[in-house]
Structures are given as structure tokens and as C-alpha cells.
Design an enzyme around this catalytic site. Sequence first.
Site, mmCIF file in Angstrom:
data_model
loop_
_atom_site.group_PDB
_atom_site.id
_atom_site.type_symbol
_atom_site.label_atom_id
_atom_site.label_comp_id
_atom_site.label_asym_id
_atom_site.label_seq_id
_atom_site.Cartn_x
_atom_site.Cartn_y
_atom_site.Cartn_z
ATOM 1 N N ASP A 95 0.873 -1.174 0.000
ATOM 2 C CA ASP A 95 0.000 0.000 0.000
ATOM 3 C C ASP A 95 0.913 1.229 0.000
ATOM 4 O O ASP A 95 2.062 1.186 0.439
ATOM 5 C CB ASP A 95 -0.963 -0.019 1.184
ATOM 6 N N GLY A 98 -0.497 6.616 1.818
ATOM 7 C CA GLY A 98 -1.439 7.727 1.980
ATOM 8 C C GLY A 98 -2.424 7.448 3.104
ATOM 9 O O GLY A 98 -2.551 8.221 4.065
ATOM 10 N N PHE A 99 -3.086 6.325 2.996
ATOM 11 C CA PHE A 99 -4.122 5.967 3.971
ATOM 12 C C PHE A 99 -3.563 5.892 5.384
ATOM 13 O O PHE A 99 -4.174 6.351 6.341
ATOM 14 C CB PHE A 99 -4.715 4.617 3.566
ATOM 15 N N ASP A 149 -2.769 8.165 -2.578
ATOM 16 C CA ASP A 149 -4.111 8.746 -2.647
ATOM 17 C C ASP A 149 -4.458 9.517 -1.382
ATOM 18 O O ASP A 149 -3.769 9.405 -0.367
ATOM 19 C CB ASP A 149 -5.140 7.629 -2.862
ATOM 20 N N GLY A 218 -11.202 4.229 0.375
ATOM 21 C CA GLY A 218 -12.071 5.164 1.089
ATOM 22 C C GLY A 218 -13.339 4.547 1.645
ATOM 23 O O GLY A 218 -14.323 5.249 1.885
ATOM 24 N N ASP A 268 -8.431 -7.111 1.413
ATOM 25 C CA ASP A 268 -7.447 -7.239 2.493
ATOM 26 C C ASP A 268 -8.076 -6.651 3.739
ATOM 27 O O ASP A 268 -8.979 -5.813 3.654
ATOM 28 C CB ASP A 268 -6.155 -6.461 2.189
ATOM 29 N N CYS A 307 -12.020 -27.374 9.376
ATOM 30 C CA CYS A 307 -10.936 -26.477 8.970
ATOM 31 C C CYS A 307 -9.610 -27.233 8.867
ATOM 32 O O CYS A 307 -9.229 -27.954 9.781
ATOM 33 C CB CYS A 307 -10.817 -25.327 9.970
ATOM 34 N N CYS A 309 -6.629 -26.040 8.946
ATOM 35 C CA CYS A 309 -5.469 -25.298 9.444
ATOM 36 C C CYS A 309 -4.734 -26.060 10.554
ATOM 37 O O CYS A 309 -5.290 -26.952 11.189
ATOM 38 C CB CYS A 309 -5.871 -23.891 9.906
ATOM 39 N N CYS A 312 -6.628 -26.070 13.983
ATOM 40 C CA CYS A 312 -7.791 -26.951 14.092
ATOM 41 C C CYS A 312 -7.412 -28.426 13.951
ATOM 42 O O CYS A 312 -8.074 -29.294 14.499
ATOM 43 C CB CYS A 312 -8.831 -26.570 13.049
ATOM 44 N N HIS A 338 -5.617 -19.730 12.291
ATOM 45 C CA HIS A 338 -6.987 -20.154 11.992
ATOM 46 C C HIS A 338 -7.785 -19.047 11.304
ATOM 47 O O HIS A 338 -8.451 -19.288 10.290
ATOM 48 C CB HIS A 338 -7.727 -20.611 13.253
HETATM 49 N N1 GUN Z 1 -6.561 0.888 2.817
HETATM 50 C C1 GUN Z 1 -7.876 0.929 3.138
HETATM 51 N N2 GUN Z 1 -8.491 1.966 2.512
HETATM 52 C C2 GUN Z 1 -7.536 2.598 1.786
HETATM 53 C C3 GUN Z 1 -7.547 3.758 0.930
HETATM 54 O O1 GUN Z 1 -8.565 4.420 0.712
HETATM 55 N N3 GUN Z 1 -6.351 4.098 0.352
HETATM 56 C C4 GUN Z 1 -5.199 3.382 0.579
HETATM 57 N N4 GUN Z 1 -4.072 3.779 -0.017
HETATM 58 N N5 GUN Z 1 -5.170 2.308 1.379
HETATM 59 C C5 GUN Z 1 -6.323 1.924 1.977
HETATM 60 ZN ZN ZN Z 2 -8.713 -23.622 11.675
#
Ligand code: GUN
Ligand code: ZN
Length: 375
Positions: A95, A98-99, A149, A218, A268, A307, A309, A312, A338
Site C-alpha cells: 500500500d 497515503g491511507f 491517494d 475510502g 485485504d 478447517c 489449518c 484446528c 486459523h
Molecule cells: N486501505 C484501506 N483503505 C484505503 C484507501 O482508501 N487508500 C489506501 N491507499 N489504502 C487503503
Molecule cells: Zn482452523
Amino acid sequence: MSEKFPFQVLVECSQTKARAGLFLTPHGTVETPRFMPVGTLANVKTITTAQLGETGAQMVLANTYHLHLQPGEAIVAKAGGLHSFMQWHGPMLTDSGGFQVFSLSELRQVTDEGVTFRSPRDGQVINITPEKSIQIQNTLGADVIMAFDECPPYPASREAVEAATNRTYRWLERCIATHQRQDQALFGIVQGGVHLDLRAQAAQALAKLNLPGYAIGGVSVGEPPELIHQIVKATAPFLPREKPRYLMGVGTYREMAKAVAAGVDLFDCVIPTRLARHGAALVQQGDRWNLKNAQFREDFTPLDETCPCYTCQNFTRAYLCHLVRSREILAYTLLSIHNITELIRFTQRMREAILSDRFTTEFAPWLTQSGTTDS
Ligand code: GUN
Ligand code: ZN
């Protein structure tokens, strides 16, 4: 550049916009839809890279902001890049920072030039511009890098959101101009807050840039989950069908299922590891169990008998309850293993359902739910 990062849609759902695909990167293929675990500081908290491999993880995240502050990208480069540094040889994504600047640092100032903030580590004043973010990400060496961003807070005035969305576009142009490495895919990020017309406009503008992938950013910034669904539905249709779509920071069952139905491929979230550190397990149907509870003290069954994993397959709820109550670090390791496995399996089940045209029937309980409880 996108020829280097082909995304292949294998099957499209007959009743929704869901698709099952393959995203090819220099470090391997990502089967979509797929949940991506977060390894902020070049590690997924409390688990080893070998354990991470056994969760079914394919693409793993790391953060530019954190790695720039500690240990610094120069050290990662000396180690041979992120893959070599953390010994994850599969696909990786960073990433842009920015965030994280917006959510984690104090005294930040945002101008068209970039962001200035005080490092929470040592108080040093740090400046990150779109150019700097891309240079850092080029140095870190992930397969996918994210545009720098501006993520507006929620709630915010329409004017503020519009300004952040336009600035994010101008920053993206600078990111594209700076990006050097042909072996890294630069994804653009759609902002626009809860304003569906701004989202649609931003998505259309980004789509014209022919990037190898697109993210919806966002969201999950405090708005009701119902708005996440509306935002995704208003944005995804304007992003090119033949490119991967990534919904950032979302990892709850219902929100992922609804986003997949709207055509999202990647997710994520820190939820699985954060919950683990609070002694909680994610179980099927979206429930969360607090392993500290007395009901588990003498429960000698696995967390989830279906599961695969390590946790488990080997340990009981009673053992996990004991470790959590004793605040043993192993509790967080076993629960993280897990929880990550469980979220990845949820997205794998969606993929298999799409491939065999059972998505709407199998996931109906998630797709028809509207409540506001977070699960
Ligand atoms: N992770 C979760 N939301 C955002 C986002 O709006 N911008 C960035 N760069 N990472 C994020
Ligand atoms: Zn598990």
C-alpha cells in the site's frame, strides 16, 4: 504494462457480476476472488512466513508508510527486496502510505505537493509525495504497488470529498509518470466517499488510464456497511472488466460476498490478526468466539472440525482457552493461523461456487442480508 500482469476472467456468474479469475504476477498466480493477509511490517503479526504459506495465502500485503519509518526501504533493498527480506516468495502488494498517514500520524498537512507529518516513532518530520511513495515502492519491490491517494474521512462535506477525489487523480498522474519498474503493476485507487456520482466519475476517469488493476478505496472508514455495498455497486461497473478489482480494507463476510457479487476480486483486512490478538476466533457463518469464555474450558473439540489449518488439526478449544487466559503469545499465533485460513477459505468457497454456477444459491444467506451488524 498490463500485458505483463494478465488478468483472466475464467467464469462469470449467470445472475450477478461475480467472476472467478486468475491474476498473473512475476511471483505467481492469484486465484480470485481471494482474501489477502496483511503483513504491515514485512510480517503477518505473530505468525512465521512458513505458517503463512499454510493458510492458503497467495498475495500478501506490506505497508510503505511503516517500512519507510522502520527499517527504511534502503535496508529492505540491501536484503534483496521485500520477498527476500521476509522470505515470502509468492505475490506481494504494498500500500502507498497515503491511507496510513491519514489514520496513524499526527500534525499532518496535506497540500497538492504531498503530505507532511510527524513520525510517531521519533517525532521526525517526514514528507511523502506521490513521487516519493512510488520511489519507495519501487525500492521495496512488491509485485503490485498502489497509487498515493487521499482518503477523506467519514463524515466529510461533499466539497472536501470532491477535492480529495480530484487530488487523488492528479496524484495518480504523477505516480504513473514516476513509476519505473516494468515488473511491478501500479494500481489506481478510486475515492469519492459516499457520493455515488463522484465514485462513478472517478472510476470512469481512472478506467481511461489503462492501468493493470484498480482499487476501491475510502471505505470502511466508519460509514454504515450498507453504504459500502452501495459504493461498490456504483463503482465496479465503470472499472474495466478485464482488470482485477480490489476493495481495500474490507474483510467481513457479508461485505466481501456482496462485493464479489458486484464484481470485486481482491480484499485485504487486518481483522483476522487483530481479532486473534484479542483472543477471538472467526468461525463459519461469520460468528466470532471469544476463546476466553468459560464454555470452552473443558471443550476438547477443535475450533472448527472442517478447517484444515494447523490449529484446528492439532489443538482443542480447551487448549486455546487456556492459552488465551494465560496470555501466552502462542494463543495469538494459533488464532491468527486459523482466522486467516478461515477468511481465505471463505473467498475460495465463493470462487468454487462461481466456477460451478452455484454462487447465488450457496451465498444467498450473505447476499440477501441487509442488517447493520458487522459480521
Ligand atoms: N486501505 C484501506 N483503505 C484505503 C484507501 O482508501 N487508500 C489506501 N491507499 N489504502 C487503503
Ligand atoms: Zn482452523
